[in-house]
Scaffold this motif. Structure first.
Motif, PDB file in Angstrom:
ATOM      1  N   UNK A   1       0.799  -1.228   0.000  1.00 43.51           N
ATOM      2  CA  UNK A   1       0.000   0.000   0.000  1.00 43.51           C
ATOM      3  C   UNK A   1       0.832   1.278   0.000  1.00 43.51           C
ATOM      4  N   UNK A   2       2.158   1.128   0.086  1.00 42.19           N
ATOM      5  CA  UNK A   2       3.040   2.291   0.110  1.00 42.19           C
ATOM      6  C   UNK A   2       3.945   2.251  -1.113  1.00 42.19           C
ATOM      7  N   UNK A   3       3.822   3.246  -1.983  1.00 41.56           N
ATOM      8  CA  UNK A   3       4.625   3.314  -3.211  1.00 41.56           C
ATOM      9  C   UNK A   3       5.880   4.134  -2.932  1.00 41.56           C
TER      10      UNK A   3
ATOM     11  N   UNK B   1      15.139   3.045   2.378  1.00 41.52           N
ATOM     12  CA  UNK B   1      14.743   2.359   1.144  1.00 41.52           C
ATOM     13  C   UNK B   1      15.851   2.194   0.109  1.00 41.52           C
ATOM     14  N   UNK B   2      17.088   2.567   0.441  1.00 36.80           N
ATOM     15  CA  UNK B   2      18.127   2.582  -0.592  1.00 36.80           C
ATOM     16  C   UNK B   2      18.398   1.196  -1.161  1.00 36.80           C
ATOM     17  N   UNK B   3      18.221   0.151  -0.382  1.00 33.84           N
ATOM     18  CA  UNK B   3      18.478  -1.213  -0.870  1.00 33.84           C
ATOM     19  C   UNK B   3      17.356  -1.744  -1.746  1.00 33.84           C
ATOM     20  N   UNK B   4      16.237  -1.029  -1.789  1.00 35.88           N
ATOM     21  CA  UNK B   4      15.093  -1.542  -2.546  1.00 35.88           C
ATOM     22  C   UNK B   4      15.170  -1.191  -4.028  1.00 35.88           C
TER      23      UNK B   4
ATOM     24  N   UNK C   1      10.402   9.932  -5.832  1.00 42.94           N
ATOM     25  CA  UNK C   1      10.413  10.789  -7.025  1.00 42.94           C
ATOM     26  C   UNK C   1       9.760  12.144  -6.741  1.00 42.94           C
ATOM     27  N   UNK C   2       8.657  12.133  -5.983  1.00 43.23           N
ATOM     28  CA  UNK C   2       7.949  13.379  -5.683  1.00 43.23           C
ATOM     29  C   UNK C   2       8.781  14.284  -4.778  1.00 43.23           C
ATOM     30  N   UNK C   3       9.338  13.713  -3.703  1.00 42.90           N
ATOM     31  CA  UNK C   3      10.137  14.511  -2.768  1.00 42.90           C
ATOM     32  C   UNK C   3      11.432  14.968  -3.429  1.00 42.90           C
ATOM     33  N   UNK C   4      12.035  14.086  -4.243  1.00 41.48           N
ATOM     34  CA  UNK C   4      13.272  14.459  -4.933  1.00 41.48           C
ATOM     35  C   UNK C   4      13.032  15.613  -5.900  1.00 41.48           C
TER      36      UNK C   4
ATOM     37  N   UNK D   1      14.459   1.712  -5.170  1.00 43.15           N
ATOM     38  CA  UNK D   1      13.446   2.728  -5.437  1.00 43.15           C
ATOM     39  C   UNK D   1      13.998   4.149  -5.367  1.00 43.15           C
ATOM     40  N   UNK D   2      15.259   4.282  -4.953  1.00 44.11           N
ATOM     41  CA  UNK D   2      15.837   5.621  -4.796  1.00 44.11           C
ATOM     42  C   UNK D   2      17.124   5.732  -5.591  1.00 44.11           C
TER      43      UNK D   2
END
Length: 318
Positions: free
Chosen positions: A191-193, A232-235, A199-202, A237-238
């Protein structure tokens, strides 16, 4: 001459006995009444009263109800949520619906803030029970973060920045609460993208740093991006490299330096191994120079950062 030894011994024995009696006396404990029980007993009545007002919010029937009244109602709900420590489970659907309704009302920035604050309180008290509500919360929060802080007919730049700062704090709370403990784990149930959030915060980090004059907002964005990377760096997604470039350039800005250093410390203290990629020789060289300056905050964060990096190096995590 009088023999006083017997009298002195008698007094000494009496005092000793008295002291022993005092030390052996058991204190009387008086049971204090809890304030939680009465509140819990009347919770349904309080919620009924809240419903009466919020059900007509935005309709012609609510013309006699001021924004101050709704703000006070949110205050009551926040207090109730805190006192009952997550005891509003059966009412969350309805109450969060009211909060989201107010957050979407762009004509009332004060109530938008109250709605965000209530959701923030619910996340802290209800924990992972909030997972099913994440898509709705994420959507509205990211919309606020994406909004330009420009004056409108109903919202000042100051109000917009205040909303964005609270929205960023809400994002941090969600990221930390649902942070994966093991690779591939998703405590949010999908439920958490995280990629969309990053991307939005960056995007805000990339544009806001140069365009906005609000230092508090800039610091909030950097704090949020640090928490996201640390969690989240290992995922995958960042993007660490892109953030590194921006943070490195912002170290030269004295007004932002403390926040940048704090963000670097947040990332460095992450249990994830790959955060070491963030620390280039250029960043470390800059950090060492701050130890020679007189600013105590810069020195503090620089020392904490260097200490963390050394410990990770010794534990083969750097």
């Amino acid at each position: 001459a009088l023999d006083m030894s017997s009298s002195n011994n008698t007094n000494t024995n009496t005092n000793t006995t008295t002291n022993m009696e005092i030390s052996l006396t058991t204190p009387t404990l008086k049971r204090q009444k809890s304030n939680v029980a009465p509140v819990a007993t009347h919770t349904s009545e309080i919620i009924t009263a809240v419903n009466k007002h919020f059900k007509i919010y935005g309709t012609s029937a609510a013309k006699g109800t001021t924004n101050a009244t709704y703000s006070a109602l949110f205050g009551v709900l926040r207090a109730l949520t805190t006192v009952l420590d997550g005891g509003l489970d059966s009412y969350l659907d309805t109450l969060l619906g009211y909060a989201l309704q107010c957050i979407k009302d762009k004509l009332n920035p004060g109530l938008r803030y109250d709605g965000l604050l209530f959701i923030y309180t619910c996340l802290q008290t209800h924990g992972t029970d909030m997972s099913t509500y994440l898509p709705m919360i994420q959507s509205i929060v990211l919309e606020i973060i994406s909004t330009n802080t420009t004056n409108t007919a109903n919202t000042s730049s100051k109000d917009s920045s205040k909303l964005i700062i609270k929205a960023l704090q809400l994002i941090e709370e969600m990221i930390v609460m649902y942070r994966p403990i093991t690779p591939g784990e998703d405590k949010s149930g999908g439920n958490l993208d995280r990629k969309l959030i990053f991307d939005t915060v960056y995007s805000r980090l990339d544009t806001n740093i140069s365009n906005s004059d609000n230092i508090e907002e800039k610091c909030g964005i950097m704090s949020c991006i640090g928490v996201i990377i640390a969690s989240c760096v290992d995922s995958g997604d960042v993007s660490v490299d892109s953030v590194t470039t921006i943070l490195l350039s912002r170290l030269d800005n004295e007004a932002l330096r403390s926040s940048v250093l704090k963000t670097l410390v947040t990332i460095a203290q992450s249990p994830l191994h790959t955060v070491s990629l963030l620390y280039t020789n250029e960043i470390i060289t800059k950090i060492i120079t701050y130890l020679q300056l007189t600013n105590r905050i810069w020195k503090h964060y620089s020392l904490v950062l260097i200490d963390t990096l050394i410990k990770k190096s010794n534990s083969n995590k750097f």
